[in-house]
Design a protein around this motif. Structure first.
Motif, PDB file in Angstrom:
ATOM      1  N   GLY A   1       0.799  -1.222   0.000  1.00  0.00           N
ATOM      2  CA  GLY A   1       0.000   0.000   0.000  1.00  0.00           C
ATOM      3  C   GLY A   1       0.828   1.268   0.000  1.00  0.00           C
ATOM      4  N   SER A   2       2.120   1.141  -0.272  1.00  0.00           N
ATOM      5  CA  SER A   2       2.986   2.320  -0.219  1.00  0.00           C
ATOM      6  C   SER A   2       2.897   3.189  -1.463  1.00  0.00           C
ATOM      7  CB  SER A   2       4.441   1.886  -0.010  1.00  0.00           C
ATOM      8  OG  SER A   2       4.932   1.187  -1.153  1.00  0.00           O
ATOM      9  N   ARG A   3       2.209   2.697  -2.497  1.00  0.00           N
ATOM     10  CA  ARG A   3       2.075   3.457  -3.750  1.00  0.00           C
ATOM     11  C   ARG A   3       0.615   3.487  -4.167  1.00  0.00           C
ATOM     12  NH1 ARG A   3       7.124   1.304  -7.415  1.00  0.00           N
ATOM     13  NH2 ARG A   3       8.712   1.466  -5.810  1.00  0.00           N
ATOM     14  N   SER A   4       0.311   4.407  -5.058  1.00  0.00           N
ATOM     15  CA  SER A   4      -1.054   4.513  -5.569  1.00  0.00           C
ATOM     16  C   SER A   4      -1.360   3.315  -6.468  1.00  0.00           C
ATOM     17  CB  SER A   4      -1.222   5.805  -6.376  1.00  0.00           C
ATOM     18  OG  SER A   4      -0.540   5.698  -7.615  1.00  0.00           O
ATOM     19  N   PRO A   5      -2.639   3.015  -6.683  1.00  0.00           N
ATOM     20  CA  PRO A   5      -2.974   1.922  -7.605  1.00  0.00           C
ATOM     21  C   PRO A   5      -2.347   2.107  -8.988  1.00  0.00           C
ATOM     22  CG  PRO A   5      -4.894   2.511  -6.331  1.00  0.00           C
ATOM     23  CD  PRO A   5      -3.831   3.538  -6.007  1.00  0.00           C
TER      24      PRO A   5
ATOM     25  N   GLU B   1       0.422   3.633  -9.744  1.00  0.00           N
ATOM     26  CA  GLU B   1       1.856   3.341  -9.661  1.00  0.00           C
ATOM     27  C   GLU B   1       2.107   1.837  -9.554  1.00  0.00           C
ATOM     28  OE1 GLU B   1       3.725   7.236  -7.450  1.00  0.00           O
ATOM     29  OE2 GLU B   1       2.508   5.862  -6.230  1.00  0.00           O
TER      30      GLU B   1
END
Length: 78
Positions: free
Chosen positions: A28-32, A34
């Protein structure tokens, strides 16, 4: 999403596996968007989602065929 990603794996084979591991490690550290970019897919492209929907269609078609073959459902006339 999972089925559409899985279809990409089926289409692209072993070269896709390290990208998938990288995507999953990002969590969950990046946007969908990304996360999709890591594996080379555009989440806004309808054809990406068609891959997963096609898998569902294949499952439903197989289930209906099995139901007809076993006599649970009558064969449909064309």
């Amino acid at each position: 999403l999972a089925l559409s990603i899985y279809r990409q794996y089926e289409l692209r084979g072993a070269e896709f596996a390290p990208l998938l591991v990288e995507m999953l490690a990002a969590g969950g550290s990046r946007s969908p968007a990304e996360l999709g970019a890591i594996v080379g897919v555009d989440l806004e492209d309808p054809s990406f989602w068609d891959g997963g929907l096609n898998i569902i269609d294949e499952y439903v078609t197989a289930a209906l065929k099995a139901a007809v073959d076993t006599g649970y459902l009558p064969a449909q006339s064309s």
